[in-house]
Scaffold this active site. Structure first.
Site, PDB file in Angstrom:
ATOM      1  N   ASP A  27      47.676  40.391  36.045  1.00 28.42           N
ATOM      2  CA  ASP A  27      48.393  41.669  36.162  1.00 28.42           C
ATOM      3  C   ASP A  27      47.412  42.845  36.225  1.00 28.42           C
ATOM      4  O   ASP A  27      46.274  42.745  35.756  1.00 28.42           O
ATOM      5  CB  ASP A  27      49.346  41.811  34.958  1.00 28.42           C
ATOM      6  CG  ASP A  27      50.434  42.835  35.216  1.00 28.42           C
ATOM      7  OD1 ASP A  27      50.683  43.191  36.388  1.00 28.42           O
ATOM      8  OD2 ASP A  27      51.045  43.282  34.216  1.00 28.42           O
ATOM      9  N   HIS A  44      45.312  44.462  45.221  1.00 28.47           N
ATOM     10  CA  HIS A  44      45.589  43.033  45.429  1.00 28.47           C
ATOM     11  C   HIS A  44      44.410  42.353  46.129  1.00 28.47           C
ATOM     12  O   HIS A  44      44.077  41.208  45.833  1.00 28.47           O
ATOM     13  CB  HIS A  44      46.883  42.849  46.216  1.00 28.47           C
ATOM     14  CG  HIS A  44      48.104  43.357  45.502  1.00 28.47           C
ATOM     15  ND1 HIS A  44      48.362  43.063  44.178  1.00 28.47           N
ATOM     16  CD2 HIS A  44      49.130  44.165  45.901  1.00 28.47           C
ATOM     17  CE1 HIS A  44      49.495  43.651  43.808  1.00 28.47           C
ATOM     18  NE2 HIS A  44      49.972  44.323  44.833  1.00 28.47           N
ATOM     19  N   LEU A 138      39.249  20.121  39.678  1.00 29.28           N
ATOM     20  CA  LEU A 138      40.185  21.114  39.142  1.00 29.28           C
ATOM     21  C   LEU A 138      41.499  21.074  39.928  1.00 29.28           C
ATOM     22  O   LEU A 138      41.483  21.025  41.161  1.00 29.28           O
ATOM     23  CB  LEU A 138      39.564  22.517  39.285  1.00 29.28           C
ATOM     24  CG  LEU A 138      40.486  23.688  38.917  1.00 29.28           C
ATOM     25  CD1 LEU A 138      40.645  23.802  37.405  1.00 29.28           C
ATOM     26  CD2 LEU A 138      39.948  24.998  39.485  1.00 29.28           C
TER      27      LEU A 138
END
Ligand code: IPE
Ligand code: IPE
Ligand code: MG
Length: 249
Positions: A27, A44, A138
């Site tokens: 956030d 962003h 991962l």
């Protein structure tokens, strides 16, 4: 001077007590941009750079699963410009990153209601998942058009269909059955949930799975979050005593 390898030991962490699954609410992109007098979309863009670094940092540290909140089922409430910009950014990012993710044997997953996404993005995600499905490094799970309540609703609908088809008795619906019908049933619950930019809420993220996650909130906005911040979160996690309702002396 040779570069210090980025390992748990070098970061002063106990490699035996790393979280298996880290989840992040990324956030503060908008606030980061506004504070610099820039368009939210620039925030962003910067957030994408941060994400790339954190994915490989987690991989380097030996974290098994990373789930990031990229776009919530409520984020459609934003302006058309911002939603469109985010969809375009996600498409370009996946197109740009897929080969490097493959080289690093990262397994890509996407959790959320895919059907509501633009077709090109949906196909790009499906392609990334297909191409990386067998990798055992991962697991990078992207929560896109994701909502925790919606996920539980989707699971309940799937269970109801099985009951209706005579494949399942209502009494057989237990916690394991619900968990098995969530979007990523093979991924264990997050051990550590990180939220950047200071808000003390879940915003509909992984409501079922975070029942016993350790929560770490940092005031740092996501575009400024770096490997040192990740290490700080992991070090804090290693100080926690997890009790799961029991008495731990
Ligand atoms: C998080 O940053 C990214 C998404 C929700 C897509 P925000 O865009 O929510 O940034 P703030 O909270 O407005 O600063
Ligand atoms: C949560 O952040 C969603 C993502 C990070 C993708 P929001 O910015 O949407 O959450 P609220 O609106 O502050 O609760
Ligand atoms: Mg926000």
């Amino acid at each position: 001077m040779p570069e210090t390898p980025f390992t748990a030991e070098h970061a002063g962490l106990d490699p035996a007590r790393l979280p298996v699954h880290v989840a992040i609410i990324m956030d503060g992109n908008g606030r980061w941009a506004s504070a610099r007098g820039k368009n939210r979309l620039l925030g962003h863009d910067q957030g994408y750079r941060t994400l790339k670094d954190i994915v490989y940092a987690c991989d380097d540290l030996g974290i098994r699963y990373l789930t990031v909140y990229g776009f919530s089922s409520e984020n459609w409430r934003r302006s058309q410009e911002e939603v469109g910009g985010l969809m375009t950014l996600m498409l370009r990012a996946m197109q740009t990153e897929i080969e490097e993710l493959i080289q690093n044997r990262v397994r890509v997953r996407v959790s959320g209601r895919m059907s509501d996404l633009p077709a090109d993005l949906r196909e790009e995600f499906a392609d990334a998942m297909r191409r990386t499905a067998d990798f055992t490094g991962l697991t990078f799970n992207l929560a896109i058009n994701y909502g925790g309540r919606g996920e539980v609703v989707d699971a309940v609908q799937a269970l109801a269909r099985k009951v209706l088809a005579g494949e399942l008795a209502p009494e057989e619906i237990d916690e394991a059955a619900v968990a098995a019908h969530l979007y990523a049933p093979d991924i264990p619950d997050p051990d550590l949930l990180i939220r950047t930019a200071g808000e003390l809420r879940l915003s509909n993220f992984l409501l079922w799975q975070t029942a016993y996650s350790e929560i770490y909130v940092t005031p740092t906005c996501w575009p400024d979050f770096d490997r040192a911040h990740l290490i700080a979160a992991l070090a804090d996690y290693q100080k926690r005593i997890r009790k799961f309702g029991a008495v731990v002396e």
